[in-house]
Enzyme design. Structure first.
Site, PDB file in Angstrom:
ATOM      1  N   ASP A  66       0.846  -1.199   0.000  1.00 11.92           N
ATOM      2  CA  ASP A  66       0.000   0.000   0.000  1.00 11.92           C
ATOM      3  C   ASP A  66       0.879   1.245   0.000  1.00 11.92           C
ATOM      4  O   ASP A  66       2.103   1.145   0.136  1.00 11.92           O
ATOM      5  CB  ASP A  66      -0.933   0.007   1.228  1.00 11.92           C
ATOM      6  CG  ASP A  66      -0.207  -0.335   2.528  1.00 11.92           C
ATOM      7  OD1 ASP A  66       1.033  -0.270   2.563  1.00 11.92           O
ATOM      8  OD2 ASP A  66      -0.878  -0.667   3.518  1.00 11.92           O
ATOM      9  N   ASN A 135      -6.667  -2.485  14.992  1.00 14.93           N
ATOM     10  CA  ASN A 135      -8.073  -2.766  14.689  1.00 14.93           C
ATOM     11  C   ASN A 135      -8.228  -3.947  13.728  1.00 14.93           C
ATOM     12  O   ASN A 135      -9.296  -4.188  13.199  1.00 14.93           O
ATOM     13  CB  ASN A 135      -8.757  -1.518  14.110  1.00 14.93           C
ATOM     14  CG  ASN A 135      -8.134  -1.084  12.780  1.00 14.93           C
ATOM     15  OD1 ASN A 135      -7.230  -1.722  12.270  1.00 14.93           O
ATOM     16  ND2 ASN A 135      -8.630   0.016  12.230  1.00 14.93           N
ATOM     17  N   HIS A 137      -6.643  -4.315  10.805  1.00 18.80           N
ATOM     18  CA  HIS A 137      -6.457  -4.068   9.371  1.00 18.80           C
ATOM     19  C   HIS A 137      -5.212  -4.759   8.837  1.00 18.80           C
ATOM     20  O   HIS A 137      -4.237  -4.971   9.560  1.00 18.80           O
ATOM     21  CB  HIS A 137      -6.489  -2.564   9.036  1.00 18.80           C
ATOM     22  CG  HIS A 137      -5.298  -1.773   9.459  1.00 18.80           C
ATOM     23  ND1 HIS A 137      -5.392  -0.514  10.005  1.00 18.80           N
ATOM     24  CD2 HIS A 137      -3.966  -2.038   9.407  1.00 18.80           C
ATOM     25  CE1 HIS A 137      -4.182  -0.037  10.251  1.00 18.80           C
ATOM     26  NE2 HIS A 137      -3.305  -0.943   9.907  1.00 18.80           N
ATOM     27  N   GLU A 142      -9.467  -1.514   6.184  1.00 18.72           N
ATOM     28  CA  GLU A 142     -10.012  -1.284   7.521  1.00 18.72           C
ATOM     29  C   GLU A 142     -11.200  -2.211   7.776  1.00 18.72           C
ATOM     30  O   GLU A 142     -11.745  -2.802   6.830  1.00 18.72           O
ATOM     31  CB  GLU A 142     -10.444   0.184   7.640  1.00 18.72           C
ATOM     32  CG  GLU A 142      -9.330   1.203   7.389  1.00 18.72           C
ATOM     33  CD  GLU A 142      -8.240   1.223   8.460  1.00 18.72           C
ATOM     34  OE1 GLU A 142      -8.351   0.483   9.456  1.00 18.72           O
ATOM     35  OE2 GLU A 142      -7.268   1.980   8.294  1.00 18.72           O
TER      36      GLU A 142
END
Ligand code: F6R
Length: 239
Positions: A66, A135, A137, A142
């Protein structure tokens, strides 16, 4: 999914370097690389091994997981530049062997498609290294991201921007959008290695280790991959 518990961050780094050496030995030349702090000791170990002549990755291709949108590839915080500085240059991998999404193109959907096609032309990713967000990801996928997602543009959550503020002057300078391999893109890699170290990752690894598939924990998609491994140190070890 295989869970590998190791004592220290350095053991985790050696484990990752061993896996990279193994797949390269098997003839894989395309490595998917995450940025962030988790893989940094592993990248250092890989560079050390190359310098001591134990491995030779000069012919490998590095595929970015990414990058920030609107941040030029030579910007100090760009993931492209990070990979050039931490891996490609020290390993002697030429710039033409680094593949990342075009973060500056006005047509972002074209950048996403071109990135996917370029991965295909390389024959796919042999080993994809990923980190994990608190979280859950992976990449910038997400919670709530479709598991069928391919490379796409994401709005970064506040928690992710907060976590990454340390790489910028302050929170206001952290980009609001990024471009990421989708979950399906990550799952296409022939092997996936998730690296998690430090206490902050323990709660999310606890969720992951239960084995539940949940769209709210993007990393749980890796349970569906035939050759996914999660390696973690004692601090991150689920209780
Ligand atoms: C980085 C990336 C992110 C990180 C994750 C963990 O390319 O895609 O998903 O892997 O945010 O970051 P660290 O390793 O800094 O805790």
């Amino acid at each position: 999914m295989r869970f590998v518990a190791l004592e220290s961050e350095q053991n985790v780094a050696s484990f990752v370097a061993d896996r990279v050496a193994e797949v390269v030995e098997l003839g894989e030349t395309v490595l998917g690389v995450a940025t962030g702090s988790s893989p940094v000791p592993a990248y250092r170990e890989i560079v050390r091994r190359q310098r001591s002549g134990e491995i030779d990755l000069r012919n490998c291709h590095l595929v970015l997981l990414d990058d920030y949108l609107g941040v030029p590839p030579d910007h100090p915080a760009s993931y492209h530049r990070t990979i050039v500085e931490t891996l490609a240059e020290p390993l002697g991998i030429p710039p033409t062997h680094i593949l990342g999404p075009d973060t500056m193109a006005p047509d972002t959907s074209l950048s996403c498609q071109s990135f996917e096609s370029a991965i295909d032309r390389l024959g796919g990713v042999g080993l994809q290294i990923v980190g994990i967000g608190r979280n859950g990801h992976i990449g910038f996928n997400e919670p709530g991201t479709a598991w069928s997602s391919r490379t796409h543009v994401v709005e970064l959550t506040r928690s992710t921007r907060n976590d990454n503020a340390r790489f910028f002057h302050d929170l206001d300078h952290v980009p609001t959008r990024a471009i990421t391999q989708g979950i399906a893109t990550i799952l296409d890699a022939r092997r996936v290695l998730l690296v998690a170290t430090g206490e902050a990752k323990r709660p999310v690894l606890e969720q992951l280790s239960i084995g539940l598939l949940s769209i709210d924990v993007p990393a749980s998609a890796l349970h569906c991959h035939p050759r996914a491994t999660v390696v973690f140190d004692q601090a991150a070890q689920p209780r």
